[in-house]
Design a protein around this motif. Sequence first.
Motif, PDB file in Angstrom:
ATOM      1  N   PRO A  48      -3.156  -1.911 -20.734  1.00 23.99           N
ATOM      2  CA  PRO A  48      -1.981  -2.013 -20.674  1.00 23.99           C
ATOM      3  C   PRO A  48      -1.183  -3.382 -20.487  1.00 23.99           C
ATOM      4  O   PRO A  48       0.084  -3.548 -21.107  1.00 23.99           O
ATOM      5  CB  PRO A  48      -1.508  -1.443 -19.244  1.00 23.99           C
ATOM      6  N   SER A  49      -1.853  -4.380 -20.165  1.00 23.63           N
ATOM      7  CA  SER A  49      -1.436  -5.796 -20.112  1.00 23.63           C
ATOM      8  C   SER A  49      -1.128  -6.218 -21.212  1.00 23.63           C
ATOM      9  O   SER A  49      -0.020  -7.131 -21.678  1.00 23.63           O
ATOM     10  CB  SER A  49      -2.175  -6.801 -19.215  1.00 23.63           C
ATOM     11  N   ALA A  50      -1.952  -5.696 -22.378  1.00 22.14           N
ATOM     12  CA  ALA A  50      -1.854  -6.151 -23.825  1.00 22.14           C
ATOM     13  C   ALA A  50      -0.592  -5.649 -24.604  1.00 22.14           C
ATOM     14  O   ALA A  50      -0.079  -6.307 -25.525  1.00 22.14           O
ATOM     15  CB  ALA A  50      -3.092  -5.684 -24.760  1.00 22.14           C
ATOM     16  N   LEU A  51       0.014  -4.538 -23.874  1.00 20.58           N
ATOM     17  CA  LEU A  51       1.260  -4.135 -24.205  1.00 20.58           C
ATOM     18  C   LEU A  51       2.671  -4.800 -23.829  1.00 20.58           C
ATOM     19  O   LEU A  51       3.613  -4.529 -23.955  1.00 20.58           O
ATOM     20  CB  LEU A  51       1.322  -2.549 -23.980  1.00 20.58           C
ATOM     21  N   ASP A  52       2.469  -5.563 -22.641  1.00 20.45           N
ATOM     22  CA  ASP A  52       3.393  -6.314 -22.051  1.00 20.45           C
ATOM     23  C   ASP A  52       4.089  -5.032 -21.482  1.00 20.45           C
ATOM     24  O   ASP A  52       5.392  -4.946 -21.424  1.00 20.45           O
ATOM     25  CB  ASP A  52       4.259  -6.991 -22.779  1.00 20.45           C
ATOM     26  N   LEU A  53       3.736  -4.203 -20.565  1.00 22.15           N
ATOM     27  CA  LEU A  53       3.972  -2.677 -20.232  1.00 22.15           C
ATOM     28  C   LEU A  53       3.306  -2.817 -18.805  1.00 22.15           C
ATOM     29  O   LEU A  53       2.410  -2.808 -18.760  1.00 22.15           O
ATOM     30  CB  LEU A  53       3.849  -1.699 -21.061  1.00 22.15           C
ATOM     31  N   ARG A  54       4.231  -2.373 -17.827  1.00 24.64           N
ATOM     32  CA  ARG A  54       3.566  -2.185 -16.504  1.00 24.64           C
ATOM     33  C   ARG A  54       4.495  -1.126 -15.697  1.00 24.64           C
ATOM     34  O   ARG A  54       5.951  -1.027 -16.056  1.00 24.64           O
ATOM     35  CB  ARG A  54       3.512  -3.641 -15.807  1.00 24.64           C
ATOM     36  N   GLY A  55       3.867  -0.830 -14.433  1.00 23.48           N
ATOM     37  CA  GLY A  55       4.690   0.306 -13.869  1.00 23.48           C
ATOM     38  C   GLY A  55       4.950  -0.492 -12.413  1.00 23.48           C
ATOM     39  O   GLY A  55       4.257  -1.293 -11.700  1.00 23.48           O
ATOM     40  N   LEU A  56       6.119  -0.175 -12.174  1.00 32.20           N
ATOM     41  CA  LEU A  56       6.745  -0.674 -10.647  1.00 32.20           C
ATOM     42  C   LEU A  56       6.735   0.443  -9.761  1.00 32.20           C
ATOM     43  O   LEU A  56       7.342   1.438 -10.024  1.00 32.20           O
ATOM     44  CB  LEU A  56       8.064  -1.346 -10.783  1.00 32.20           C
ATOM     45  N   GLY A  57       5.916   0.362  -8.448  1.00 30.52           N
ATOM     46  CA  GLY A  57       6.198   1.614  -7.385  1.00 30.52           C
ATOM     47  C   GLY A  57       6.305   1.012  -6.259  1.00 30.52           C
ATOM     48  O   GLY A  57       6.939   0.021  -6.000  1.00 30.52           O
ATOM     49  N   PRO A  58       5.948   1.836  -5.195  1.00 28.16           N
ATOM     50  CA  PRO A  58       6.248   1.657  -3.825  1.00 28.16           C
ATOM     51  C   PRO A  58       5.927  -0.091  -3.510  1.00 28.16           C
ATOM     52  O   PRO A  58       4.970  -0.667  -3.924  1.00 28.16           O
ATOM     53  CB  PRO A  58       5.242   2.450  -3.154  1.00 28.16           C
ATOM     54  N   GLY A  59       6.919  -0.696  -2.764  1.00 25.93           N
ATOM     55  CA  GLY A  59       6.821  -2.011  -2.248  1.00 25.93           C
ATOM     56  C   GLY A  59       7.372  -3.034  -3.167  1.00 25.93           C
ATOM     57  O   GLY A  59       7.544  -4.101  -2.800  1.00 25.93           O
ATOM     58  N   THR A  60       7.902  -2.531  -4.151  1.00 28.28           N
ATOM     59  CA  THR A  60       8.902  -3.330  -5.135  1.00 28.28           C
ATOM     60  C   THR A  60      10.243  -3.053  -5.108  1.00 28.28           C
ATOM     61  O   THR A  60      10.687  -2.111  -4.721  1.00 28.28           O
ATOM     62  CB  THR A  60       8.161  -3.146  -6.621  1.00 28.28           C
ATOM     63  N   TYR A  61      10.992  -3.975  -5.534  1.00 32.07           N
ATOM     64  CA  TYR A  61      12.490  -3.774  -5.502  1.00 32.07           C
ATOM     65  C   TYR A  61      12.937  -4.369  -6.877  1.00 32.07           C
ATOM     66  O   TYR A  61      12.663  -5.650  -7.391  1.00 32.07           O
ATOM     67  CB  TYR A  61      13.120  -4.614  -4.267  1.00 32.07           C
ATOM     68  N   ILE A  62      14.159  -3.622  -7.528  1.00 30.54           N
ATOM     69  CA  ILE A  62      14.893  -4.123  -8.728  1.00 30.54           C
ATOM     70  C   ILE A  62      15.997  -4.639  -8.270  1.00 30.54           C
ATOM     71  O   ILE A  62      16.677  -3.910  -7.167  1.00 30.54           O
ATOM     72  CB  ILE A  62      14.529  -3.255  -9.718  1.00 30.54           C
ATOM     73  N   THR A  63      16.692  -5.256  -8.903  1.00 29.39           N
ATOM     74  CA  THR A  63      18.204  -5.780  -8.857  1.00 29.39           C
ATOM     75  C   THR A  63      18.837  -4.588  -9.586  1.00 29.39           C
ATOM     76  O   THR A  63      18.465  -4.587 -10.801  1.00 29.39           O
ATOM     77  CB  THR A  63      18.511  -7.142  -9.111  1.00 29.39           C
ATOM     78  N   ALA A  64      19.772  -4.248  -9.143  1.00 32.90           N
ATOM     79  CA  ALA A  64      20.660  -3.232 -10.015  1.00 32.90           C
ATOM     80  C   ALA A  64      22.113  -3.725 -10.284  1.00 32.90           C
ATOM     81  O   ALA A  64      22.482  -4.622  -9.965  1.00 32.90           O
ATOM     82  CB  ALA A  64      21.032  -1.946  -8.957  1.00 32.90           C
TER      83      ALA A  64
END
Length: 220
Positions: free
Chosen positions: A158-174
Motif C-alpha cells: 500500500p505504501s507504494a500507492l501513496d494510499l493509507r487508512g486512518l482509523g481510531p486514534g487519529t483526527y482530521i481537520t474539517a
Amino acid sequence: MGFTIGGIREIRSGARRRGRTSECTAVAEFTGLWGWDVVPGARAAAGTCSCGHPDCPAPGAHPLDFAPQVPAGATLDEAFKAWAEFPGASVMLPVGRAFDVVEVAEPAGRRALVRLERMGLPLGPVAATPDGRAHFFVAPGAAAELPQLLYRMGWDDPSALDLRGLGPGTYITAPPSDRGGLGPVRWLRPPALDSATRPPAARLLLGTLAYVAHRSRARA
C-alpha cells in the motif's frame, strides 16, 4: 439528531445575525445533522502552535488536550456554547467512530472521485487538505482491513500507492478550518444525509482509488 434541515437554514441565518463564526456553524451541523463527534483543535501561525508547546510536533494539526469533545447529537445551543469556550479553535473530527478515512494524494483523489461518480458507486464525504491530500470518508473498520483488502486486489505494498487508512486514534481537520497554518481544508464532496450518516464500505471504492493512485505515481 439535534435539529432538522429546516433548522440548518435558521442556524446559518442566525449565525450571521449573531456574528457567529463559520466554525461554530460547522460544529452544529456536524454534531446535529451528521452524527459526528467534534473536538476543538489547535491553530498555527508562523510555525507556532496555539497549544503553547514550543516543541509541538504537529503545529496547528492536533486536538487541544484540555478541550472536551462536543458529542454527536449535541443541540444547536450546546454546540455553540461549547465552542464559545475555545474561540479560534479549529474543527477536528475523531476518526474511527462514525467513519474511517482512506487518504490519497489530492490529484489522484480528484481523478478517482470523477471515475467513482461516473460509475454510480456510493460515496461519502471527500475533503482536500492544504498539504495536498484527499480524505475519503468510509465505514468504520476500513483502516484495519485496508492492507488485506489491497492484497486481495493484487496490491502487495500500500505504501507504494501513496494510499493509507486512518482509523481510531487519529483526527482530521474539517472544513472550513485551517490546518497547520497552510490554509483551509475544503470539501471536494460535501456531506449529505444519505452518505454522511452511512459512509460506504471501503472495498467499494478501493479498487478505483488504488488504480488511479498507481497510475498517478507511474506518471510522476
